[in-house]
Design a protein around this motif. Structure first.
Motif, PDB file in Angstrom:
ATOM      1  N   ALA A  62       9.860  -3.136   1.208  1.00 53.08           N
ATOM      2  CA  ALA A  62       9.666  -4.538   0.820  1.00 53.08           C
ATOM      3  C   ALA A  62       8.843  -5.287   1.868  1.00 53.08           C
ATOM      4  O   ALA A  62       7.951  -6.073   1.522  1.00 53.08           O
ATOM      5  N   LEU A  63       9.109  -5.030   3.146  1.00 52.23           N
ATOM      6  CA  LEU A  63       8.338  -5.687   4.215  1.00 52.23           C
ATOM      7  C   LEU A  63       6.875  -5.255   4.189  1.00 52.23           C
ATOM      8  O   LEU A  63       5.970  -6.089   4.335  1.00 52.23           O
ATOM      9  N   LYS A  64       6.643  -3.971   4.009  1.00 53.26           N
ATOM     10  CA  LYS A  64       5.262  -3.457   4.008  1.00 53.26           C
ATOM     11  C   LYS A  64       4.476  -3.999   2.815  1.00 53.26           C
ATOM     12  O   LYS A  64       3.324  -4.414   2.962  1.00 53.26           O
ATOM     13  N   THR A  65       5.110  -4.011   1.642  1.00 56.74           N
ATOM     14  CA  THR A  65       4.397  -4.511   0.472  1.00 56.74           C
ATOM     15  C   THR A  65       4.212  -6.027   0.543  1.00 56.74           C
ATOM     16  O   THR A  65       3.214  -6.543   0.042  1.00 56.74           O
ATOM     17  N   ALA A 113       5.362   5.273  -3.516  1.00 54.52           N
ATOM     18  CA  ALA A 113       4.991   6.283  -2.514  1.00 54.52           C
ATOM     19  C   ALA A 113       5.632   5.995  -1.165  1.00 54.52           C
ATOM     20  O   ALA A 113       6.104   6.917  -0.491  1.00 54.52           O
ATOM     21  N   LEU A 114       5.655   4.728  -0.758  1.00 53.47           N
ATOM     22  CA  LEU A 114       6.277   4.394   0.526  1.00 53.47           C
ATOM     23  C   LEU A 114       7.773   4.676   0.512  1.00 53.47           C
ATOM     24  O   LEU A 114       8.359   4.985   1.547  1.00 53.47           O
ATOM     25  N   GLY A 115       8.376   4.574  -0.671  1.00 50.12           N
ATOM     26  CA  GLY A 115       9.809   4.821  -0.796  1.00 50.12           C
ATOM     27  C   GLY A 115      10.218   6.229  -0.411  1.00 50.12           C
ATOM     28  O   GLY A 115      11.384   6.475  -0.094  1.00 50.12           O
ATOM     29  N   CYS A 155       0.865  -0.093   6.112  1.00 49.02           N
ATOM     30  CA  CYS A 155       1.853   0.932   5.758  1.00 49.02           C
ATOM     31  C   CYS A 155       2.818   1.247   6.901  1.00 49.02           C
ATOM     32  O   CYS A 155       3.978   1.568   6.661  1.00 49.02           O
ATOM     33  N   GLY A 156       2.335   1.203   8.118  1.00 52.22           N
ATOM     34  CA  GLY A 156       3.198   1.524   9.245  1.00 52.22           C
ATOM     35  C   GLY A 156       3.504   3.010   9.369  1.00 52.22           C
ATOM     36  O   GLY A 156       4.470   3.397  10.010  1.00 52.22           O
ATOM     37  N   PHE A 160      -1.256   9.847   6.505  1.00 57.16           N
ATOM     38  CA  PHE A 160      -0.336   9.629   5.390  1.00 57.16           C
ATOM     39  C   PHE A 160      -0.652   8.320   4.682  1.00 57.16           C
ATOM     40  O   PHE A 160      -0.687   8.250   3.454  1.00 57.16           O
ATOM     41  N   ALA A 161      -0.863   7.277   5.465  1.00 52.77           N
ATOM     42  CA  ALA A 161      -1.126   5.957   4.893  1.00 52.77           C
ATOM     43  C   ALA A 161      -2.408   5.962   4.058  1.00 52.77           C
ATOM     44  O   ALA A 161      -2.438   5.426   2.947  1.00 52.77           O
TER      45      ALA A 161
END
Length: 106
Positions: free
Chosen positions: A64-67, A53-55, A12-13, A18-19
């Motif tokens: 897109a990079l995380k997914t 959620a990451l959005g 998630c970074g 949060f992650a």
């Protein structure tokens, strides 16, 4: 070996708290409990929820990079699985724009 859940949290970074919450909530939405029991198939099913959620925290390119990194975890678990292609960038943006549009009209 770390669970897929733990590996997704790392991808998630975001701050670990949060992650963990994002991935845990995504698991609950697809009926996986506890999240540490997630299978590669569950990971793929959870990605739309994770992406949404990451959005909230990241721009579409970062999401897109995380997914993509999360999808790579599945490739490691299932080496014979064909590559799982990410949605087209315009599809992700359209989805986010549609959601914002829906929020502003309610």
């Amino acid at each position: 070996m770390r669970s897929l859940f733990e590996q997704m949290v790392e991808c998630c970074g975001l701050a670990p708290a949060f992650a963990r919450k994002i991935i845990q909530d995504s698991c609950e939405r697809i009926g996986v409990s506890p999240p540490e029991s997630m299978t590669p198939a569950d990971l793929i099913r959870s990605l739309p929820h994770v992406r949404q959620a990451l959005g909230v925290f990241l721009d579409p390119g970062e999401v897109a990079l995380k997914t993509a990194a999360m999808r790579a975890l599945v490739k490691g678990s299932w080496p014979n699985l064909p590559a799982v292609t990410p949605p087209a960038p315009d599809q992700e943006n359209r989805t986010a724009q549609e959601e914002l549009k829906g929020r502003s009209s309610s």
